[in-house]
Write a protein that holds these residues in place. Structure first.
Motif, short mmCIF file in Angstrom:
data_model
loop_
_atom_site.label_atom_id
_atom_site.label_comp_id
_atom_site.label_asym_id
_atom_site.label_seq_id
_atom_site.Cartn_x
_atom_site.Cartn_y
_atom_site.Cartn_z
N ALA A 332 41.16 89.53 15.74
CA ALA A 332 40.49 90.39 16.78
C ALA A 332 40.50 90.07 18.31
O ALA A 332 40.53 91.02 19.20
CB ALA A 332 39.03 90.58 16.30
N VAL A 333 40.43 88.85 18.50
CA VAL A 333 40.37 88.29 19.72
C VAL A 333 41.95 88.77 20.31
O VAL A 333 42.16 89.28 21.42
CB VAL A 333 40.36 86.90 19.86
N ARG A 334 43.06 88.50 19.54
CA ARG A 334 44.24 88.57 20.18
C ARG A 334 44.63 90.16 20.55
O ARG A 334 44.83 90.70 21.46
CB ARG A 334 45.44 88.16 19.13
N ALA A 335 43.80 91.09 19.51
CA ALA A 335 44.20 92.41 19.68
C ALA A 335 43.24 92.73 21.00
O ALA A 335 43.85 93.65 21.67
CB ALA A 335 43.70 92.98 18.32
N LEU A 341 41.69 94.67 27.00
CA LEU A 341 40.45 94.27 26.90
C LEU A 341 39.46 95.53 26.46
O LEU A 341 38.32 95.73 27.00
CB LEU A 341 39.65 93.69 28.24
N SER A 342 40.08 96.38 25.64
CA SER A 342 39.49 97.65 25.06
C SER A 342 38.99 97.40 23.86
O SER A 342 40.04 97.14 22.90
CB SER A 342 40.16 98.75 25.30
N LEU A 350 44.18 97.88 15.00
CA LEU A 350 43.76 96.96 13.81
C LEU A 350 43.30 97.86 12.49
O LEU A 350 43.13 97.65 11.53
CB LEU A 350 42.67 95.85 14.21
N HIS A 351 43.30 99.09 12.94
CA HIS A 351 42.79 100.06 11.91
C HIS A 351 41.29 99.81 11.53
O HIS A 351 41.00 99.82 10.23
CB HIS A 351 43.70 100.45 10.71
N LEU A 352 40.45 99.46 12.55
CA LEU A 352 38.99 99.36 12.21
C LEU A 352 38.06 100.10 13.31
O LEU A 352 38.59 100.79 14.22
CB LEU A 352 38.70 97.82 12.59
N HIS A 353 36.97 100.32 12.61
CA HIS A 353 35.88 100.77 13.68
C HIS A 353 35.82 100.02 14.71
O HIS A 353 35.46 98.74 14.59
CB HIS A 353 34.69 100.82 12.56
N PRO A 354 35.57 100.56 15.89
CA PRO A 354 35.20 99.66 17.11
C PRO A 354 33.97 98.74 16.69
O PRO A 354 33.99 97.61 17.47
CB PRO A 354 34.54 100.71 17.91
N ASN A 355 32.78 99.05 15.98
CA ASN A 355 31.78 98.06 15.64
C ASN A 355 32.26 97.00 15.19
O ASN A 355 31.69 95.90 15.43
CB ASN A 355 30.77 98.97 14.77
N ASP A 371 32.95 83.13 24.80
CA ASP A 371 32.89 84.68 24.66
C ASP A 371 33.98 85.20 25.14
O ASP A 371 34.48 85.15 26.36
CB ASP A 371 31.71 84.94 25.52
N PRO A 372 34.82 85.79 24.20
CA PRO A 372 36.22 86.43 24.60
C PRO A 372 36.14 87.65 25.72
O PRO A 372 37.13 88.29 26.34
CB PRO A 372 36.78 86.93 23.20
N ARG A 373 34.75 88.25 25.93
CA ARG A 373 34.57 89.06 26.88
C ARG A 373 34.57 88.62 28.10
O ARG A 373 34.22 89.51 29.09
CB ARG A 373 33.45 89.95 26.33
#
Length: 419
Positions: A332-335, A341-342, A350-355, A371-373
């Motif tokens: 998730a961090v890499r993606a 940074l979206s 990743l074919h996941l929900h944003p949450n 914190d990756p953000r």
């Protein structure tokens, strides 16, 4: 009757001989056209200066036409001239098949001109022309065989000489205190411009035994620019100038698609060549972990820190542990980093929900303290992930245990978790 036929054949020979001598006188007009035909049919001959090319062709054409007129094979002096030409073409990098092709074009053009002139003079000389061709064939065999033999000898000598020069050149560049003054004449001898721009690539020597490296050097030598390669201990260096880097990488991968390749920055001068070699070695550390290609201009941070991994272990322990236990958090961090940074873009990738992506980024922050953000947290996270790759991601043939230990001793690190 027999005597009359003999006298008639002799007269025909004399007339053909006279035509051959006329052609000798006309060579200043014939040779430029013949050379132009050779260079049109064999573009590689562009490396040979036109004046030199015309001089060699004129010398051989003159000898050939005199030989046809005198009905004799090439003599020792003419064979020596062919040997000299064979050596010269080897030194100029003309492939032997093209050297022989140029001979064939020249013989063809001279023969066609002889036939044209003979038919214009006396169509009844056709029988004598057939006999003349047998002499021409003797010349073709008598000249091209020693030329190709001499070419092979010169090529072997050139390969040995170039291999020695490569080793001496790279020794000068990679010494603890690089000897750039000694490297200047060696660079010239290898065809480099010492004040030009250099780019280095590094490979693992253990995956390139001598026979494979010789074949690779052969493939690289036909590319645009100057490309020379030689092993220096555990690393094999490929040093390029005015070459297409992507094409060089493709040639390496063509020989071994799983070969790790480190690519340095393009830098000016011999001091730049030394620095680019260091770049490429650092990039190779990253490439080894993926079996792919690492470019220093892209992976410079992880590449620069790779040999400090052991010393930096306390900083990265939590991140390495999190990546091992929960690889989906690292994913998730890499993606997130790779998609502007979206969170939404990372979720789509990743074919996941944003949450779900947001949750994983928060879990990474809780597990690592980064914190990756945030700017610092993302840089630290990506650096840790670049230095660490799960064992399953490594190519099976990346390196032998002995070589790995030797590299670690050289670097002064123990990087069991950072592989």
């Amino acid at each position: 009757m027999v005597k009359a036929e003999t006298e008639s054949a002799e007269r025909a020979w004399r007339r053909i001989g006279a035509i051959c001598r006329e052609m000798v006188d006309d060579l200043p007009h014939l040779i430029p056209a013949i050379v132009a035909t050779i260079r049109a049919e064999i573009p590689n001959y562009a490396v040979v200066p036109v004046t030199e090319h015309e001089r060699h062709m004129a010398e051989h054409s003159r000898s050939l036409l005199h030989g046809l007129a005198e009905r004799r094979p090439p003599n020792a002096e003419e064979i020596d001239e062919a040997r000299t030409l064979g050596r010269a073409r080897a030194q100029q990098g003309i492939p032997v098949e093209l050297l022989l092709g140029a001979y064939h074009v020249m013989h063809r053009e001279l023969w066609n001109e002889l036939v044209r002139r003979t038919q214009a003079t006396d169509p009844e000389l056709a029988v004598a022309l057939v006999q003349t061709f047998s002499v021409l064939w003797t010349w073709i065999r008598g000249i091209t065989t020693p030329a190709s033999e001499s070419y092979a000898e010169a090529l072997r000598s050139r390969h040995v000489t170039e291999a020695t020069l490569r080793h001496r050149f790279l020794d000068a560049l990679t010494a603890v205190s690089p000897d750039l003054e000694a490297a200047v004449p060696l660079a010239h001898a290898l065809g480099y411009q010492p004040d030009g721009r250099f780019r280095a690539l590094c490979l693992l020597t253990e995956t390139w035994p001598d026979d494979r490296l010789d074949r690779l050097q052969g493939w690289l030598s036909v590319l645009r620019g100057r490309v020379h390669s030689a092993p220096r201990g555990l690393v094999t260096i490929v040093l390029t100038q005015q070459a297409d880097t992507d094409q060089v990488v493709r040639e390496i991968k063509r020989a071994d698609e799983h070969c790790p390749v480190g690519v340095g920055l393009e830098r000016p001068g011999l001091s730049g060549a030394t620095a680019s070699i260091a770049d490429a070695e650092h990039a190779l550390d990253i490439a080894e972990r993926t079996g792919g290609t690492s470019y220093f201009d892209r992976d410079w941070l992880a590449a620069s820190l790779s040999r400090q991994a052991g010393r930096l272990t306390p900083l990265f322990d939590d991140a390495v542990r999190a990546a091992k236990l929960d690889p989906h958090l690292a994913e998730a961090v890499r993606a997130f980093a790779e998609h502007g940074l979206s969170v939404a873009a990372a979720a789509r990738a990743l074919h996941l929900h944003p949450n779900s992506v947001s949750y994983r980024l928060e879990r990474w922050r809780d597990r690592t303290g980064w914190d990756p953000r945030s700017g610092d947290g993302l840089v630290a996270s990506l650096t840790a992930l670049a230095l660490y790759r799960p064992q399953a991601d490594r190519p099976a043939t990346a390196r032998t245990p002995d070589a790995r230990l030797e590299r670690e001793r050289d670097h002064g690190t123990q990087i069991d978790d950072y592989q």
